[in-house]
Design a protein around this motif. Structure first.
Motif, PDB file in Angstrom:
ATOM      1  N   LEU A 131     -16.266  51.628 -26.519  1.00  0.00           N
ATOM      2  CA  LEU A 131     -17.429  52.094 -25.531  1.00  0.00           C
ATOM      3  C   LEU A 131     -18.613  52.870 -26.084  1.00  0.00           C
ATOM      4  CD1 LEU A 131     -18.099  52.883 -22.465  1.00  0.00           C
ATOM      5  CD2 LEU A 131     -17.026  55.134 -23.008  1.00  0.00           C
ATOM      6  N   MET A 132     -18.213  53.596 -27.220  1.00  0.00           N
ATOM      7  CA  MET A 132     -19.086  54.428 -27.944  1.00  0.00           C
ATOM      8  C   MET A 132     -20.084  53.376 -28.764  1.00  0.00           C
ATOM      9  SD  MET A 132     -17.478  58.198 -28.325  1.00  0.00           S
ATOM     10  CE  MET A 132     -16.205  57.881 -29.159  1.00  0.00           C
ATOM     11  N   ILE A 133     -19.425  52.429 -29.236  1.00  0.00           N
ATOM     12  CA  ILE A 133     -20.213  51.597 -30.181  1.00  0.00           C
ATOM     13  C   ILE A 133     -21.035  50.682 -29.234  1.00  0.00           C
ATOM     14  CG2 ILE A 133     -19.806  49.463 -31.494  1.00  0.00           C
ATOM     15  CD1 ILE A 133     -17.142  50.629 -32.607  1.00  0.00           C
ATOM     16  N   SER A 134     -20.664  50.210 -28.000  1.00  0.00           N
ATOM     17  CA  SER A 134     -21.487  49.660 -27.282  1.00  0.00           C
ATOM     18  C   SER A 134     -22.727  50.451 -26.857  1.00  0.00           C
ATOM     19  CB  SER A 134     -20.774  49.152 -25.966  1.00  0.00           C
ATOM     20  OG  SER A 134     -19.432  48.223 -26.301  1.00  0.00           O
ATOM     21  N   TYR A 135     -22.445  51.652 -26.471  1.00  0.00           N
ATOM     22  CA  TYR A 135     -23.539  52.576 -25.933  1.00  0.00           C
ATOM     23  C   TYR A 135     -24.478  52.578 -27.242  1.00  0.00           C
ATOM     24  CZ  TYR A 135     -26.007  56.891 -24.958  1.00  0.00           C
ATOM     25  OH  TYR A 135     -26.817  57.834 -24.606  1.00  0.00           O
ATOM     26  N   GLY A 136     -24.150  53.049 -28.441  1.00  0.00           N
ATOM     27  CA  GLY A 136     -24.952  53.085 -29.582  1.00  0.00           C
ATOM     28  C   GLY A 136     -25.687  51.605 -29.849  1.00  0.00           C
ATOM     29  N   TYR A 137     -25.018  50.506 -29.733  1.00  0.00           N
ATOM     30  CA  TYR A 137     -25.753  49.212 -29.600  1.00  0.00           C
ATOM     31  C   TYR A 137     -26.844  49.068 -28.613  1.00  0.00           C
ATOM     32  CZ  TYR A 137     -25.956  44.307 -31.135  1.00  0.00           C
ATOM     33  OH  TYR A 137     -26.798  43.187 -31.643  1.00  0.00           O
ATOM     34  N   CYS A 138     -26.675  49.649 -27.565  1.00  0.00           N
ATOM     35  CA  CYS A 138     -27.512  49.473 -26.348  1.00  0.00           C
ATOM     36  C   CYS A 138     -28.982  50.351 -26.900  1.00  0.00           C
ATOM     37  CB  CYS A 138     -27.106  49.786 -25.124  1.00  0.00           C
ATOM     38  SG  CYS A 138     -25.632  48.618 -24.399  1.00  0.00           S
ATOM     39  N   LYS A 139     -28.531  51.434 -27.513  1.00  0.00           N
ATOM     40  CA  LYS A 139     -29.742  52.505 -27.950  1.00  0.00           C
ATOM     41  C   LYS A 139     -30.190  52.074 -29.163  1.00  0.00           C
ATOM     42  CE  LYS A 139     -29.345  55.299 -24.404  1.00  0.00           C
ATOM     43  NZ  LYS A 139     -30.679  55.655 -23.673  1.00  0.00           N
ATOM     44  N   GLY A 140     -29.925  50.876 -29.656  1.00  0.00           N
ATOM     45  CA  GLY A 140     -30.991  50.333 -30.792  1.00  0.00           C
ATOM     46  C   GLY A 140     -30.010  50.454 -31.900  1.00  0.00           C
ATOM     47  N   GLU A 141     -28.820  50.975 -32.023  1.00  0.00           N
ATOM     48  CA  GLU A 141     -27.980  50.926 -33.388  1.00  0.00           C
ATOM     49  C   GLU A 141     -27.728  49.457 -33.624  1.00  0.00           C
ATOM     50  OE1 GLU A 141     -24.747  53.628 -32.813  1.00  0.00           O
ATOM     51  OE2 GLU A 141     -25.941  54.867 -32.167  1.00  0.00           O
ATOM     52  N   ARG A 142     -27.440  49.065 -34.920  1.00  0.00           N
ATOM     53  CA  ARG A 142     -26.781  47.772 -35.285  1.00  0.00           C
ATOM     54  C   ARG A 142     -25.827  48.003 -36.332  1.00  0.00           C
ATOM     55  NH1 ARG A 142     -28.875  46.991 -31.390  1.00  0.00           N
ATOM     56  NH2 ARG A 142     -30.646  45.559 -30.930  1.00  0.00           N
ATOM     57  N   THR A 143     -24.686  47.050 -36.060  1.00  0.00           N
ATOM     58  CA  THR A 143     -23.466  46.965 -36.552  1.00  0.00           C
ATOM     59  C   THR A 143     -22.917  45.879 -36.755  1.00  0.00           C
ATOM     60  OG1 THR A 143     -21.330  48.437 -37.263  1.00  0.00           O
ATOM     61  CG2 THR A 143     -22.138  47.580 -34.909  1.00  0.00           C
ATOM     62  N   SER A 144     -21.855  45.510 -37.090  1.00  0.00           N
ATOM     63  CA  SER A 144     -21.410  44.174 -37.526  1.00  0.00           C
ATOM     64  C   SER A 144     -20.739  43.832 -36.287  1.00  0.00           C
ATOM     65  CB  SER A 144     -20.130  44.235 -38.550  1.00  0.00           C
ATOM     66  OG  SER A 144     -19.281  43.394 -38.506  1.00  0.00           O
ATOM     67  N   LEU A 145     -21.220  42.730 -35.706  1.00  0.00           N
ATOM     68  CA  LEU A 145     -20.661  42.043 -34.467  1.00  0.00           C
ATOM     69  C   LEU A 145     -19.377  41.507 -34.899  1.00  0.00           C
ATOM     70  CD1 LEU A 145     -23.915  40.628 -32.561  1.00  0.00           C
ATOM     71  CD2 LEU A 145     -22.695  42.703 -31.979  1.00  0.00           C
ATOM     72  N   LEU A 146     -19.321  40.969 -36.049  1.00  0.00           N
ATOM     73  CA  LEU A 146     -18.058  40.360 -36.418  1.00  0.00           C
ATOM     74  C   LEU A 146     -16.867  41.231 -36.241  1.00  0.00           C
ATOM     75  CD1 LEU A 146     -16.416  38.012 -37.502  1.00  0.00           C
ATOM     76  CD2 LEU A 146     -17.254  38.625 -39.813  1.00  0.00           C
TER      77      LEU A 146
END
Length: 301
Positions: free
Chosen positions: A113-128
């Motif tokens: 959930l927190m990773i998804s929130y960060g992604y929506c806020k512009g954070e980028r990480t490994s989708l794999l």
């Protein structure tokens, strides 16, 4: 020079020891809750209420000893609602799910959930890494003879999402102990309402009450106080990575103390899930020096 090195080594050993103690405390929450429903007559509502009330009183004492003031915030009631949802769903889920399985679903749900929130806020990480984690949890929950109950897993996922939301609301706090204490206190009316609604189904005994008090006062309140002390003394990456030990510790404690079993498929799926979450967490934090990802550091409590 030797005195400075010795002092540094002693300080490092203290941080390691306190970190280990905090992780054991977080794992103990799962163990105590599962043990209560497996070996005593206490019901989930009573366990929830006693855990919240004992946690609130303990955190209040800790906050007072620190000289902290419990100030209302704009998100105070939302934090209390999310905290209540987490504790209640956590308790009801552990009636039908093993210690390690519950901790894994809780951890994965909160982190994702927190990773998804960060992604929506512009954070980028490994989708794999995200896909690996999701694949691992799907394999873990796939219908087999040893798979946990889907209803219990769903409740634990709700608990994880609620805890993730609670962590996101409180991540910018400059006084985490006092804010957590306030959230526990404001959650007390909610557990009292739950007790009234479930009044015909309440059941307690001495050992059940003991487990609930230990969960609220030591494993929750005490664990949080230790973790907040540790957290400011380690890097963001270390803080996120060390929490990977919680589902593993919970599973080991469940096997050693409650004689629970772990299947090969479940174990491999759990390792895949934790590996995916570790990949995502470490990648995100390494890439942005993480103010926006700080909430993910406090996923397991």
């Amino acid at each position: 020079m030797d005195a400075k090195k010795s002092s540094h080594d002693e300080g490092l050993m203290l941080v390691v020891a306190m970190t280990s103690l905090a992780m054991v405390a977080f794992s103990a929450n799962s163990l105590l809750t599962r043990a209560a429903f497996q070996t005593t007559a206490i019901d989930a509502t009573s366990f929830t209420a006693i855990r919240v009330i004992s946690g609130a009183l303990t955190l209040l004492v800790i906050a007072m000893l620190q000289g902290a003031k419990l100030k209302p915030s704009r998100t105070g009631w939302w934090s209390a609602v999310l905290l209540f949802t987490y504790v209640a769903a956590f308790s009801f889920a552990y009636r039908d799910i093993s210690t390690g399985a519950g901790a894994l679903v809780l951890f994965a749900s909160a982190q994702l959930l927190m990773i998804s929130y960060g992604y929506c806020k512009g954070e980028r990480t490994s989708l794999l890494g995200v896909l690996i984690a999701l694949g691992g949890i799907a394999a873990f929950l796939a219908p087999t003879a040893s798979a946990p109950s889907l209803s219990a897993a769903a409740l634990m996922a709700v608990a994880g999402f609620a805890w993730g939301g609670f962590s996101l609301l409180g991540r910018s706090s400059d006084s985490p102990i006092s804010n957590t204490a306030a959230s526990f206190l404001w959650a007390v009316p909610l557990v009292l309402i739950l007790m009234f609604v479930q009044r015909k189904h309440l059941s307690v005994d001495t050992m059940g009450i003991t487990y609930a008090v230990l969960s609220g006062s030591l494993a929750s309140a005490g664990g949080y106080a230790i973790w907040y002390w540790v957290r400011v003394r380690m890097t963001a990456i270390s803080a996120g990575a060390v929490q990977l030990s919680v589902p593993v510790l919970s599973a080991v404690l469940g096997v050693l103390i409650l004689s629970e079993e772990i299947s090969w498929i479940g174990g491999i799926s759990a390792v895949i899930t934790l590996g995916g979450v570790a990949w995502v967490t470490l990648t995100a934090k390494a890439g942005q020096q993480g103010r926006s990802s700080a909430g993910a550091e406090d996923a397991i409590r």
